[in-house]
Design a protein around this motif. Structure first.
Motif, PDB file in Angstrom:
ATOM      1  N   PHE A  13      11.054   5.395   4.701  1.00 21.56           N
ATOM      2  CA  PHE A  13      10.142   4.253   4.665  1.00 21.56           C
ATOM      3  C   PHE A  13      10.151   3.550   6.018  1.00 21.56           C
ATOM      4  CE2 PHE A  13       8.998  -0.131   3.988  1.00 21.56           C
ATOM      5  CZ  PHE A  13       8.081  -0.150   2.945  1.00 21.56           C
ATOM      6  N   ALA A  45       7.091   3.034   8.624  1.00 23.29           N
ATOM      7  CA  ALA A  45       6.650   1.683   8.986  1.00 23.29           C
ATOM      8  C   ALA A  45       6.764   1.467  10.498  1.00 23.29           C
ATOM      9  CB  ALA A  45       7.468   0.639   8.233  1.00 23.29           C
ATOM     10  N   PHE A  73       5.137  -1.550  12.990  1.00 29.91           N
ATOM     11  CA  PHE A  73       5.691  -2.783  12.437  1.00 29.91           C
ATOM     12  C   PHE A  73       7.028  -3.107  13.094  1.00 29.91           C
ATOM     13  CE2 PHE A  73       2.850  -1.586   8.922  1.00 29.91           C
ATOM     14  CZ  PHE A  73       2.228  -2.800   8.688  1.00 29.91           C
ATOM     15  N   LEU A 121       8.644  -5.870   4.411  1.00 30.09           N
ATOM     16  CA  LEU A 121       7.964  -4.809   3.662  1.00 30.09           C
ATOM     17  C   LEU A 121       8.923  -4.111   2.699  1.00 30.09           C
ATOM     18  CD1 LEU A 121       5.737  -3.336   6.521  1.00 30.09           C
ATOM     19  CD2 LEU A 121       4.957  -4.660   4.529  1.00 30.09           C
ATOM     20  N   LEU A 162       9.340  -6.279  -0.268  1.00 34.09           N
ATOM     21  CA  LEU A 162       8.158  -6.209  -1.125  1.00 34.09           C
ATOM     22  C   LEU A 162       8.113  -4.877  -1.864  1.00 34.09           C
ATOM     23  CD1 LEU A 162       5.516  -7.791   1.283  1.00 34.09           C
ATOM     24  CD2 LEU A 162       6.362  -8.780  -0.851  1.00 34.09           C
ATOM     25  N   TYR A 163       8.532  -3.846  -1.148  1.00 37.08           N
ATOM     26  CA  TYR A 163       8.542  -2.511  -1.760  1.00 37.08           C
ATOM     27  C   TYR A 163       9.502  -2.483  -2.946  1.00 37.08           C
ATOM     28  CZ  TYR A 163       8.587   2.632  -1.875  1.00 37.08           C
ATOM     29  OH  TYR A 163       8.459   3.946  -2.234  1.00 37.08           O
ATOM     30  N   ARG A 216       5.605  -7.700  -6.902  1.00 34.01           N
ATOM     31  CA  ARG A 216       4.958  -8.361  -5.748  1.00 34.01           C
ATOM     32  C   ARG A 216       3.449  -8.377  -5.941  1.00 34.01           C
ATOM     33  NH1 ARG A 216       6.297  -2.639  -4.853  1.00 34.01           N
ATOM     34  NH2 ARG A 216       4.271  -1.750  -5.301  1.00 34.01           N
ATOM     35  N   SER A 272      -0.035  -7.572  -4.136  1.00 35.51           N
ATOM     36  CA  SER A 272      -0.449  -6.726  -3.014  1.00 35.51           C
ATOM     37  C   SER A 272      -1.011  -7.572  -1.870  1.00 35.51           C
ATOM     38  CB  SER A 272      -1.481  -5.699  -3.475  1.00 35.51           C
ATOM     39  OG  SER A 272      -2.670  -6.327  -3.883  1.00 35.51           O
ATOM     40  N   VAL A 318       1.530  -8.014   0.899  1.00 39.46           N
ATOM     41  CA  VAL A 318       1.643  -6.851   1.768  1.00 39.46           C
ATOM     42  C   VAL A 318       0.456  -6.814   2.721  1.00 39.46           C
ATOM     43  CG1 VAL A 318       1.863  -4.358   1.859  1.00 39.46           C
ATOM     44  CG2 VAL A 318       2.748  -5.610  -0.125  1.00 39.46           C
ATOM     45  N   LYS A 319      -0.721  -7.047   2.145  1.00 40.49           N
ATOM     46  CA  LYS A 319      -1.941  -6.974   2.939  1.00 40.49           C
ATOM     47  C   LYS A 319      -1.911  -7.995   4.083  1.00 40.49           C
ATOM     48  CE  LYS A 319      -6.927  -6.499   2.418  1.00 40.49           C
ATOM     49  NZ  LYS A 319      -8.003  -6.188   1.472  1.00 40.49           N
ATOM     50  N   ALA A 348       0.227  -6.712   6.872  1.00 45.58           N
ATOM     51  CA  ALA A 348      -0.453  -5.607   7.540  1.00 45.58           C
ATOM     52  C   ALA A 348      -1.626  -6.099   8.384  1.00 45.58           C
ATOM     53  CB  ALA A 348      -0.928  -4.604   6.499  1.00 45.58           C
ATOM     54  N   CYS A 387      -6.512  -1.642   0.257  1.00 45.88           N
ATOM     55  CA  CYS A 387      -5.616  -2.511  -0.522  1.00 45.88           C
ATOM     56  C   CYS A 387      -6.441  -3.678  -1.031  1.00 45.88           C
ATOM     57  CB  CYS A 387      -4.481  -3.007   0.375  1.00 45.88           C
ATOM     58  SG  CYS A 387      -3.412  -4.216  -0.418  1.00 45.88           S
ATOM     59  N   ASP A 430      -4.801  -8.603  -4.060  1.00 41.23           N
ATOM     60  CA  ASP A 430      -4.833  -9.690  -5.038  1.00 41.23           C
ATOM     61  C   ASP A 430      -3.433  -9.872  -5.631  1.00 41.23           C
ATOM     62  OD1 ASP A 430      -4.525  -7.516  -6.660  1.00 41.23           O
ATOM     63  OD2 ASP A 430      -6.608  -7.510  -7.388  1.00 41.23           O
ATOM     64  N   ARG A 433      -2.129  -8.299  -8.159  1.00 43.58           N
ATOM     65  CA  ARG A 433      -1.537  -7.099  -8.747  1.00 43.58           C
ATOM     66  C   ARG A 433      -0.576  -6.441  -7.755  1.00 43.58           C
ATOM     67  NH1 ARG A 433      -6.764  -3.957 -10.170  1.00 43.58           N
ATOM     68  NH2 ARG A 433      -7.508  -5.303  -8.475  1.00 43.58           N
ATOM     69  N   CYS A 482      -0.250  -1.121  -4.372  1.00 47.06           N
ATOM     70  CA  CYS A 482      -0.671  -1.312  -2.989  1.00 47.06           C
ATOM     71  C   CYS A 482      -0.558  -0.010  -2.203  1.00 47.06           C
ATOM     72  CB  CYS A 482       0.234  -2.372  -2.357  1.00 47.06           C
ATOM     73  SG  CYS A 482      -0.018  -2.568  -0.616  1.00 47.06           S
ATOM     74  N   ILE A 513      -0.697   0.506   0.853  1.00 45.79           N
ATOM     75  CA  ILE A 513       0.068   0.374   2.102  1.00 45.79           C
ATOM     76  C   ILE A 513       1.523   0.745   1.834  1.00 45.79           C
ATOM     77  CG2 ILE A 513       0.764  -1.199   3.941  1.00 45.79           C
ATOM     78  CD1 ILE A 513      -1.743  -2.905   3.219  1.00 45.79           C
ATOM     79  N   LEU A 514       2.095   0.144   0.803  1.00 45.29           N
ATOM     80  CA  LEU A 514       3.475   0.464   0.451  1.00 45.29           C
ATOM     81  C   LEU A 514       3.582   1.905  -0.051  1.00 45.29           C
ATOM     82  CD1 LEU A 514       4.748  -2.777  -1.317  1.00 45.29           C
ATOM     83  CD2 LEU A 514       5.120  -2.032   1.032  1.00 45.29           C
ATOM     84  N   MET A 555       3.885   4.182   2.910  1.00 41.69           N
ATOM     85  CA  MET A 555       5.181   4.125   3.590  1.00 41.69           C
ATOM     86  C   MET A 555       6.298   4.639   2.698  1.00 41.69           C
ATOM     87  SD  MET A 555       4.745   0.900   6.098  1.00 41.69           S
ATOM     88  CE  MET A 555       4.766  -0.336   4.824  1.00 41.69           C
TER      89      MET A 555
END
Lengths: 131, 131
Positions: free
Chosen positions: A48, A52, A57, A65, A68-69, A74, A76, A79-80, A83, B111, B114, B116, B119, B121-122, B125
DNA sequence: ATAGGGGTTCTAGTCACTGGAAGGTCAAGG
DNA sequence: CCTTGACCTTCCAGTGACTAGAACCCCTAT
C-alpha cells in the motif's frame, strides 16, 4: 518472513522498510533472534505504501491514508479530499516545470552550441534580455 | 551595500545569500564592523544565481555556469550541454508527474466522495484492480 | 573452523535552504 | 547618557525521505 522477502514482495528496499518501521508505519513482529518477521498483512501495508508513494503522496499523507484504509467506516469524501489536495499540488509542480522547460528549451534552441563564446543562455541569466 | 539591500536587489532572502557565501558562490567584502559589504558585481552574481535557480539548475550546475559566465573564452557548446542535460531532467520529471496526475485524477473522478466508505482510491492502493 | 550471505543497530550524509537563539552595531529620540 | 528598535553577526538544528557505511550478530553449508 524475513526482510529481504518482504522487500521483494512489496517492491521496497530493505533500508526503506526499516525506515518505515522507525517512523511507525509498519510494526513487524520479531523472531527470538531479533530478526523482523513480516506477516502477510505487514507486506500488504508495505505494498500500500509503495503504491501511495508512487502516486507522490507524502509520508504524512500515507499515514492518513493508511488510517482511512484501516477504518472500514470512513467516508470516501475524506479520502477524496486528501487526493484532491495532492492532485492540486502535482498540477502546480507540473505548471512550474513546464514554465521552466519552455524558457529553457527556447534558450537552448537559440544557442548555437559551437566553439564561439556568445551564448543566449548565459546572457539571459546575466540579465541581458533577448529580443 | 548591506545584505538587506543586496537581498532586495537580487530577490534572494538574506539567509540564502549567507548560505551562498558559506558554500563559496559569492565572496562579499567585509566592513570594519564585520558587516558584509556587497559590490555591484556581487549583486550581479546573486542575480545570476537567482535566475539560474529559478530555471531549476542545481547549485552544482550554478557553480559550473558561473565559471563559464566568468570565462569570456568559453565555448557556448559547454553551456548548451549543461542546459540540455538539465532540460532532459526536467522532461523526465514532467513525465513522472503527468503519469501520477493521470492516474490520480482518474481515481479522484471515480470516487463519489460522500459519506459511504467504498472508495476506488483506497482500493487501488490496497491492490484491488478496477475495471 | 570458516566462509558466505543473511540479519541487526547506529551515525552521518544527501539537497538547498530555513528557523531560531544569542549577541554585536548603529542611528534617532528623550 | 540611555534606550529603543532595526539592523547585522555566528552557530546549531531541522526539513523529507531516504541512503551509505561501519561494526557487529546469526545461520547454514562445507
Amino acid at each position: 518472513m524475513n526482510i529481504s522477502d518482504a522487500s521483494t514482495r512489496a517492491g521496497l528496499p530493505a533500508k526503506t522498510i526499516r525506515y518505515y518501521e522507525d517512523i511507525g508505519l509498519v510494526t513487524p513482529a520479531r523472531d527470538t533472534n531479533g530478526y523482523r518477521d513480516f506477516s502477510g498483512s505487514d507486506v500488504h501495508t508495505l505494498t500500500f505504501l509503495a503504491r501511495a508513494r508512487a502516486l507522490g503522496f507524502s509520508i504524512d499523507d500515507c499515514r492518513t491514508l493508511l488510517a482511512l484504509y484501516a477504518d472500514k467506516s470512513r467516508a470516501s469524501s475524506e479520502v477524496k479530499k486528501v487526493a484532491e489536495e495532492h492532485l492540486e499540488e502535482i498540477e502546480r509542480k507540473i505548471a512550474d516545470l513546464v514554465a521552466m522547460r519552455d524558457t529553457l528549451s527556447h534558450l537552448v534552441r537559440n544557442c548555437h552550441g559551437d566553439d564561439r563564446p556568445d551564448c543566449p543562455i548565459l546572457d539571459e541569466m546575466g540579465g541581458i534580455a533577448d529580443a
